[in-house]
Design a protein around this motif. Structure first.
Motif, PDB file in Angstrom:
ATOM      1  N   VAL A 179      43.417  35.411  26.620  1.00  0.00           N
ATOM      2  CA  VAL A 179      42.229  36.229  26.819  1.00  0.00           C
ATOM      3  C   VAL A 179      41.335  35.504  27.812  1.00  0.00           C
ATOM      4  O   VAL A 179      40.823  34.413  27.534  1.00  0.00           O
ATOM      5  CB  VAL A 179      41.488  36.487  25.496  1.00  0.00           C
ATOM      6  CG1 VAL A 179      40.219  37.287  25.756  1.00  0.00           C
ATOM      7  CG2 VAL A 179      42.385  37.227  24.511  1.00  0.00           C
ATOM      8  N   LEU A 180      41.161  36.095  28.982  1.00  0.00           N
ATOM      9  CA  LEU A 180      40.383  35.468  30.053  1.00  0.00           C
ATOM     10  C   LEU A 180      38.895  35.681  29.825  1.00  0.00           C
ATOM     11  O   LEU A 180      38.476  36.678  29.226  1.00  0.00           O
ATOM     12  CB  LEU A 180      40.792  36.066  31.397  1.00  0.00           C
ATOM     13  CG  LEU A 180      42.263  35.870  31.786  1.00  0.00           C
ATOM     14  CD1 LEU A 180      42.721  36.971  32.723  1.00  0.00           C
ATOM     15  CD2 LEU A 180      42.469  34.508  32.421  1.00  0.00           C
ATOM     16  N   ASP A 181      38.105  34.756  30.331  1.00  0.00           N
ATOM     17  CA  ASP A 181      36.655  34.961  30.280  1.00  0.00           C
ATOM     18  C   ASP A 181      36.220  36.059  31.235  1.00  0.00           C
ATOM     19  O   ASP A 181      35.361  36.890  30.902  1.00  0.00           O
ATOM     20  CB  ASP A 181      35.915  33.660  30.624  1.00  0.00           C
ATOM     21  CG  ASP A 181      36.070  32.598  29.545  1.00  0.00           C
ATOM     22  OD1 ASP A 181      36.110  32.962  28.357  1.00  0.00           O
ATOM     23  OD2 ASP A 181      36.171  31.411  29.907  1.00  0.00           O
ATOM     24  N   VAL A 182      36.806  36.054  32.443  1.00  0.00           N
ATOM     25  CA  VAL A 182      36.392  37.010  33.477  1.00  0.00           C
ATOM     26  C   VAL A 182      37.618  37.494  34.247  1.00  0.00           C
ATOM     27  O   VAL A 182      38.413  36.676  34.712  1.00  0.00           O
ATOM     28  CB  VAL A 182      35.414  36.378  34.489  1.00  0.00           C
ATOM     29  CG1 VAL A 182      34.846  37.442  35.419  1.00  0.00           C
ATOM     30  CG2 VAL A 182      34.306  35.618  33.804  1.00  0.00           C
ATOM     31  N   VAL A 183      37.746  38.798  34.386  1.00  0.00           N
ATOM     32  CA  VAL A 183      38.664  39.383  35.362  1.00  0.00           C
ATOM     33  C   VAL A 183      37.815  40.055  36.431  1.00  0.00           C
ATOM     34  O   VAL A 183      36.991  40.928  36.121  1.00  0.00           O
ATOM     35  CB  VAL A 183      39.631  40.391  34.714  1.00  0.00           C
ATOM     36  CG1 VAL A 183      40.337  41.219  35.793  1.00  0.00           C
ATOM     37  CG2 VAL A 183      40.668  39.672  33.870  1.00  0.00           C
ATOM     38  N   VAL A 184      37.994  39.636  37.661  1.00  0.00           N
ATOM     39  CA  VAL A 184      37.264  40.202  38.793  1.00  0.00           C
ATOM     40  C   VAL A 184      38.204  41.158  39.517  1.00  0.00           C
ATOM     41  O   VAL A 184      39.288  40.751  39.951  1.00  0.00           O
ATOM     42  CB  VAL A 184      36.771  39.099  39.746  1.00  0.00           C
ATOM     43  CG1 VAL A 184      36.015  39.707  40.929  1.00  0.00           C
ATOM     44  CG2 VAL A 184      35.896  38.102  39.014  1.00  0.00           C
ATOM     45  N   VAL A 185      37.818  42.398  39.648  1.00  0.00           N
ATOM     46  CA  VAL A 185      38.647  43.392  40.318  1.00  0.00           C
ATOM     47  C   VAL A 185      38.075  43.623  41.705  1.00  0.00           C
ATOM     48  O   VAL A 185      37.022  44.235  41.875  1.00  0.00           O
ATOM     49  CB  VAL A 185      38.702  44.703  39.511  1.00  0.00           C
ATOM     50  CG1 VAL A 185      39.652  45.692  40.207  1.00  0.00           C
ATOM     51  CG2 VAL A 185      39.157  44.439  38.087  1.00  0.00           C
ATOM     52  N   GLY A 186      38.771  43.080  42.705  1.00  0.00           N
ATOM     53  CA  GLY A 186      38.298  43.143  44.083  1.00  0.00           C
ATOM     54  C   GLY A 186      37.910  41.767  44.580  1.00  0.00           C
ATOM     55  O   GLY A 186      37.147  41.056  43.926  1.00  0.00           O
ATOM     56  N   ALA A 187      38.432  41.386  45.743  1.00  0.00           N
ATOM     57  CA  ALA A 187      38.149  40.057  46.288  1.00  0.00           C
ATOM     58  C   ALA A 187      37.508  40.152  47.661  1.00  0.00           C
ATOM     59  O   ALA A 187      37.894  39.476  48.607  1.00  0.00           O
ATOM     60  CB  ALA A 187      39.427  39.210  46.355  1.00  0.00           C
ATOM     61  N   GLY A 188      36.491  41.038  47.768  1.00  0.00           N
ATOM     62  CA  GLY A 188      35.621  41.029  48.931  1.00  0.00           C
ATOM     63  C   GLY A 188      34.518  40.003  48.718  1.00  0.00           C
ATOM     64  O   GLY A 188      34.622  39.148  47.823  1.00  0.00           O
ATOM     65  N   PRO A 189      33.452  40.043  49.491  1.00  0.00           N
ATOM     66  CA  PRO A 189      32.388  39.041  49.336  1.00  0.00           C
ATOM     67  C   PRO A 189      31.827  38.955  47.923  1.00  0.00           C
ATOM     68  O   PRO A 189      31.602  37.863  47.402  1.00  0.00           O
ATOM     69  CB  PRO A 189      31.329  39.508  50.341  1.00  0.00           C
ATOM     70  CG  PRO A 189      32.110  40.216  51.392  1.00  0.00           C
ATOM     71  CD  PRO A 189      33.218  40.910  50.669  1.00  0.00           C
ATOM     72  N   ALA A 190      31.582  40.101  47.270  1.00  0.00           N
ATOM     73  CA  ALA A 190      31.029  40.071  45.909  1.00  0.00           C
ATOM     74  C   ALA A 190      32.028  39.471  44.931  1.00  0.00           C
ATOM     75  O   ALA A 190      31.674  38.612  44.109  1.00  0.00           O
ATOM     76  CB  ALA A 190      30.637  41.490  45.469  1.00  0.00           C
ATOM     77  N   GLY A 191      33.276  39.901  45.008  1.00  0.00           N
ATOM     78  CA  GLY A 191      34.287  39.371  44.109  1.00  0.00           C
ATOM     79  C   GLY A 191      34.549  37.903  44.329  1.00  0.00           C
ATOM     80  O   GLY A 191      34.726  37.135  43.368  1.00  0.00           O
ATOM     81  N   LEU A 192      34.585  37.470  45.577  1.00  0.00           N
ATOM     82  CA  LEU A 192      34.805  36.054  45.874  1.00  0.00           C
ATOM     83  C   LEU A 192      33.658  35.198  45.340  1.00  0.00           C
ATOM     84  O   LEU A 192      33.882  34.123  44.776  1.00  0.00           O
ATOM     85  CB  LEU A 192      34.962  35.859  47.381  1.00  0.00           C
ATOM     86  CG  LEU A 192      36.279  36.349  47.984  1.00  0.00           C
ATOM     87  CD1 LEU A 192      36.189  36.411  49.501  1.00  0.00           C
ATOM     88  CD2 LEU A 192      37.439  35.449  47.558  1.00  0.00           C
ATOM     89  N   ALA A 193      32.424  35.663  45.535  1.00  0.00           N
ATOM     90  CA  ALA A 193      31.284  34.904  45.018  1.00  0.00           C
ATOM     91  C   ALA A 193      31.328  34.823  43.501  1.00  0.00           C
ATOM     92  O   ALA A 193      31.047  33.763  42.913  1.00  0.00           O
ATOM     93  CB  ALA A 193      29.975  35.547  45.470  1.00  0.00           C
ATOM     94  N   ALA A 194      31.685  35.919  42.835  1.00  0.00           N
ATOM     95  CA  ALA A 194      31.808  35.893  41.381  1.00  0.00           C
ATOM     96  C   ALA A 194      32.870  34.893  40.948  1.00  0.00           C
ATOM     97  O   ALA A 194      32.683  34.156  39.970  1.00  0.00           O
ATOM     98  CB  ALA A 194      32.143  37.291  40.857  1.00  0.00           C
ATOM     99  N   CYS A 195      33.975  34.828  41.670  1.00  0.00           N
ATOM    100  CA  CYS A 195      35.037  33.870  41.339  1.00  0.00           C
ATOM    101  C   CYS A 195      34.564  32.433  41.503  1.00  0.00           C
ATOM    102  O   CYS A 195      34.835  31.579  40.659  1.00  0.00           O
ATOM    103  CB  CYS A 195      36.260  34.125  42.227  1.00  0.00           C
ATOM    104  SG  CYS A 195      37.184  35.610  41.820  1.00  0.00           S
ATOM    105  N   VAL A 196      33.876  32.157  42.618  1.00  0.00           N
ATOM    106  CA  VAL A 196      33.403  30.792  42.870  1.00  0.00           C
ATOM    107  C   VAL A 196      32.454  30.336  41.758  1.00  0.00           C
ATOM    108  O   VAL A 196      32.619  29.257  41.172  1.00  0.00           O
ATOM    109  CB  VAL A 196      32.707  30.700  44.246  1.00  0.00           C
ATOM    110  CG1 VAL A 196      31.961  29.368  44.387  1.00  0.00           C
ATOM    111  CG2 VAL A 196      33.724  30.846  45.374  1.00  0.00           C
ATOM    112  N   TYR A 197      31.466  31.173  41.443  1.00  0.00           N
ATOM    113  CA  TYR A 197      30.453  30.748  40.481  1.00  0.00           C
ATOM    114  C   TYR A 197      30.987  30.766  39.052  1.00  0.00           C
ATOM    115  O   TYR A 197      30.658  29.879  38.252  1.00  0.00           O
ATOM    116  CB  TYR A 197      29.198  31.616  40.625  1.00  0.00           C
ATOM    117  CG  TYR A 197      28.352  31.175  41.785  1.00  0.00           C
ATOM    118  CD1 TYR A 197      27.325  30.262  41.611  1.00  0.00           C
ATOM    119  CD2 TYR A 197      28.613  31.647  43.069  1.00  0.00           C
ATOM    120  CE1 TYR A 197      26.565  29.841  42.679  1.00  0.00           C
ATOM    121  CE2 TYR A 197      27.855  31.226  44.147  1.00  0.00           C
ATOM    122  CZ  TYR A 197      26.825  30.316  43.945  1.00  0.00           C
ATOM    123  OH  TYR A 197      26.080  29.880  45.007  1.00  0.00           O
ATOM    124  N   ALA A 198      31.810  31.745  38.702  1.00  0.00           N
ATOM    125  CA  ALA A 198      32.361  31.780  37.344  1.00  0.00           C
ATOM    126  C   ALA A 198      33.288  30.593  37.103  1.00  0.00           C
ATOM    127  O   ALA A 198      33.183  29.890  36.086  1.00  0.00           O
ATOM    128  CB  ALA A 198      33.101  33.089  37.113  1.00  0.00           C
TER     129      ALA A 198
END
Length: 544
Positions: free
Chosen positions: A222-241
C-alpha cells in the motif's frame, strides 16, 4: 563533418577570450575574428566545409558602426547558433543598460561580464548551458543509444522520435538497409536485437519504465502516494513527497514532462535567467525525484480510480493490475484541442503537428510554417521554428496576443523578422502534395486566402481528460477537477470544505493544469505539486 565552431568576434580582448575558451578546443573549433565582416567570412567558409556554428561570442567593445547591424547580420546568417555578448568590467554597466532591451528581444541569448581571471565557473556555466541547449535542439547526436529504422515519413517512427527527444535520449532515425525486414518501425538498442515497436507506450515501458506488465503488477504494498501524470505538477509532487519519506509512485501515459516537456525554451521560470527547455527541466526533475526514492512507470495509463471506503486504500487500476494507495494526486494535465478540419487531421505527422513538435522543427528548414495558438507554448514554438523556417506565421483567433501570452514572448516575437502575427485568423482548409502538407486556407474577416505552407503546428488551448475518474470526483462544466471551496456544498464533510487542492473524495488531490481555476503556467503547476504534499501529510495524520 568538421567540429562545430565557436566564433569569438573581438578586437581588443582576443587574448582574454582565447584563454577562456581554450577549455572547449578539444571538441569545438574555437576561432577568432577581429571584426564582424571577417567573422561572416569565417562562418560562410565553415558552412562550406560542413562545420556548423554553435556559438557566437560578440565583444561589445567592437569598433563596428552599429552593434544592432552586427546582431542582425549574424542572426540572419546562422539563426540556429546561440549568441553571447561579453563586456569587460570597465564598460559593463554602461553596455548592460544599452543592451538590456536587445536581450529581451532575443538578439542575445545572454549578456555576461568578461572573465577577469582563471576558473570563472559562473561565466562558463552560462557557456555550457548555451552549448548544451544547442546540442540538444540543433546538433545531430554523436552517440545513438537507440536506433529507429523505418521508411521516410513513417508516422509511428516520428512519434517514437519525438518521445525519445523529449526524454533526452540520444537516438537516430535511419531508413531500412538491405538486411532489414519489417514491419516498421524497428527499434535497436545496445542490449537487444531489432524488434518491431508499434507505439510510444511500448517503447516507454521498455526503455524508461519497467520492461513488462508483471513488474508493475509486482508492486503489492500500500503506497503512501500514487501520482497520476508526470508533468510539472506531478514531478514536483514526486520530488517533495519522496523527499519527505512517503512511498511514491508515478504513472505517466506519455512522455515525462507532459505538455511542458515539449517547450523549446521557458524563459520566465524562476532560477533560470537564460531559460531552460522543457525537456531539460523535466529530465532533471525526474532524476531529482528518483534520487529521493520515487518510482516512475512511463507508458502506463490510469484506467480507473476506485475510491477507498471506511479507511480502505484507494485503488488505481491499470492494464497491469491495481495499485493500492493511501492518497492519490491527479496531475494528468491537459491535451491540445483538435482543429476539426478532416483534410488536415489526415496529415498529422506529415507536416501537421499537435504540440510544439521539437523534432519536426529541423525538417522545416527553408519552409513556410503556420503556428495556431496564442498561449506561451505557441510563442515558444514559433521562436524555435524561426531558427529553421523561412517564415513563421502565428494565427490566432483573438485580435492579438496581449491577453494570452507573456509580454517577454510578445517582445521577442515582434523583434524577430521571420515571425508575423495574424490576428482574427483561423485555418479552415488544407491539402497535400506527394503525401505531405503543401497548402493551407486561412480565413480572416470573412475572406479566405490560400497560401503554400509546409508545416502546421497546432497549440489550440487545452482540454482535460478525466474519463478515468469516478463521478464522485466532482468536475466543473468544462471537465476540470474541482478542489477545496470550489467543491459543491453537498460534498463538504461536517459542514467544512475539502482542504486546499483536495477533491470531493477524501485523500484524492489534484494539482496543475487539470485543476479547475489553475493558472496554466509551469511555475504555478510546480507550486501546486509541491504544496499538495503538506495536504497529504495532514490527511495521513487524520487517518492514521
Amino acid at each position: 563533418m568538421s567540429d562545430p565552431m565557436i566564433l569569438l568576434v573581438t578586437a581588443e580582448n582576443e587574448e582574454v577570450l582565447r584563454a577562456q575558451f581554450g577549455r572547449y578546443a578539444a571538441e569545438y573549433a574555437v576561432t577568432v575574428a577581429p571584426s564582424l565582416e571577417e567573422g561572416v567570412a569565417l562562418i560562410r567558409r565553415a558552412e562550406e566545409e560542413g562545420a556548423p556554428l554553435a556559438l557566437m561570442v560578440l565583444d561589445t567593445t567592437l569598433p563596428t558602426p552599429s552593434l544592432k547591424h552586427a546582431l542582425h547580420e549574424q542572426r540572419a546568417l546562422v539563426p540556429t547558433a546561440r549568441r553571447l555578448a561579453v563586456t569587460p568590467w570597465p564598460r559593463f554597466l554602461e553596455h548592460a543598460q544599452a543592451l538590456r532591451h536587445k536581450v529581451a528581444m532575443g538578439a542575445f541569448d545572454a549578456h555576461l561580464l568578461m572573465p577577469r581571471g582563471v576558473r570563472d565557473e559562473e561565466f562558463h556555466s552560462a557557456v555550457v548551458e548555451l552549448l548544451n541547449e544547442w546540442t540538444a535542439t540543433i546538433a545531430a547526436p554523436q552517440v545513438e543509444t537507440v536506433r529507429i529504422i523505418a521508411p521516410p515519413g513513417e508516422p509511428v517512427a516520428r512519434e517514437l522520435h519525438d518521445y525519445l527527444f523529449r526524454g533526452g535520449t540520444p537516438h537516430g532515425v535511419h531508413p531500412p538497409g538491405p538486411g532489414d525486414v519489417g514491419p516498421y518501425p524497428q527499434v535497436v538498442t545496445q542490449d537487444r536485437p531489432p524488434r518491431h515497436v508499434p507505439d510510444v507506450r511500448t517503447l516507454a515501458r521498455e526503455l524508461v519504465g519497467r520492461s513488462d506488465a508483471a513488474s508493475l503488477a509486482d508492486v503489492d504494498e500500500v503506497l503512501d502516494v500514487v501520482v497520476v501524470g508526470a508533468g510539472p505538477a506531478g514531478l514536483a509532487a514526486c520530488v517533495y513527497a519522496a523527499s519527505e519519506g512517503l512511498t511514491t509512485l508515478a504513472l505517466e501515459a506519455g512522455a515525462v514532462g507532459g505538455q511542458a516537456g515539449s517547450s523549446s525554451m521557458i524563459r520566465n521560470y524562476l532560477g533560470f535567467p537564460r531559460g531552460i527547455s522543457g525537456m531539460r527541466l523535466s529530465t532533471r526533475a525526474r532524476s531529482q525525484a528518483i534520487r529521493f526514492g520515487a518510482r516512475f512507470f512511463p507508458g502506463w495509463e490510469a484506467e480507473e480510480l476506485v475510491p477507498g471506503e471506511d479507511g480502505a486504500p484507494h485503488r488505481v487500476r491499470t492494464e497491469a493490475g491495481e495499485l493500492l494507495a493511501r492518497t492519490v494526486v491527479v496531475a494528468t494535465g491537459v491535451a491540445y484541442r483538435r482543429l476539426g478540419v478532416p483534410e488536415l487531421e489526415e496529415l498529422v505527422g506529415r507536416g501537421v503537428h499537435y504540440g510544439a513538435a521539437m523534432t519536426a522543427a529541423r525538417e522545416m528548414e527553408g519552409q513556410d510554417v503556420v503556428v495556431v495558438g496564442g498561449g506561451n507554448s505557441a510563442g515558444q514554438a514559433a521562436v524555435h521554428l524561426a531558427r529553421f523556417a523561412r517564415s513563421v506565421t502565428i494565427a490566432v483567433r483573438r485580435p492579438d496576443l496581449r491577453s494570452t501570452m507573456s509580454a517577454y514572448l510578445i517582445t521577442e516575437i515582434a523583434a524577430n523578422p521571420r515571425i508575423t502575427v495574424e490576428g482574427s485568423t483561423r485555418v479552415v482548409d488544407g491539402g497535400a502534395e506527394d503525401g505531405d502538407l503543401a497548402w493551407l486556407e486561412l480565413e480572416r474577416d470573412g475572406s479566405r486566402e490560400r497560401r503554400p505552407v509546409q508545416g502546421l503546428f497546432l497549440l489550440l488551448g487545452a482540454e482535460p481528460h478525466c474519463e478515468w475518474l469516478p463521478d464522485a470526483v466532482r468536475r466543473d462544466a468544462k471537465g476540470y477537477v474541482l478542489t477545496g471551496r470550489d467543491v459543491p456544498g453537498e460534498d463538504w464533510r461536517g459542514g467544512l470544505p475539502p482542504a486546499e487542492l483536495e477533491t470531493s473524495v477524501p485523500g484524492v488531490f489534484c494539482a496543475g493544469d487539470v485543476r479547475s481555476g489553475s493558472m496554466k503556467r509551469v511555475a504555478s503547476a510546480t507550486g501546486e505539486g509541491a504544496g499538495v504534499v503538506s495536504r497529504i501529510h495532514e490527511h495521513l495524520a487524520r487517518t492514521d
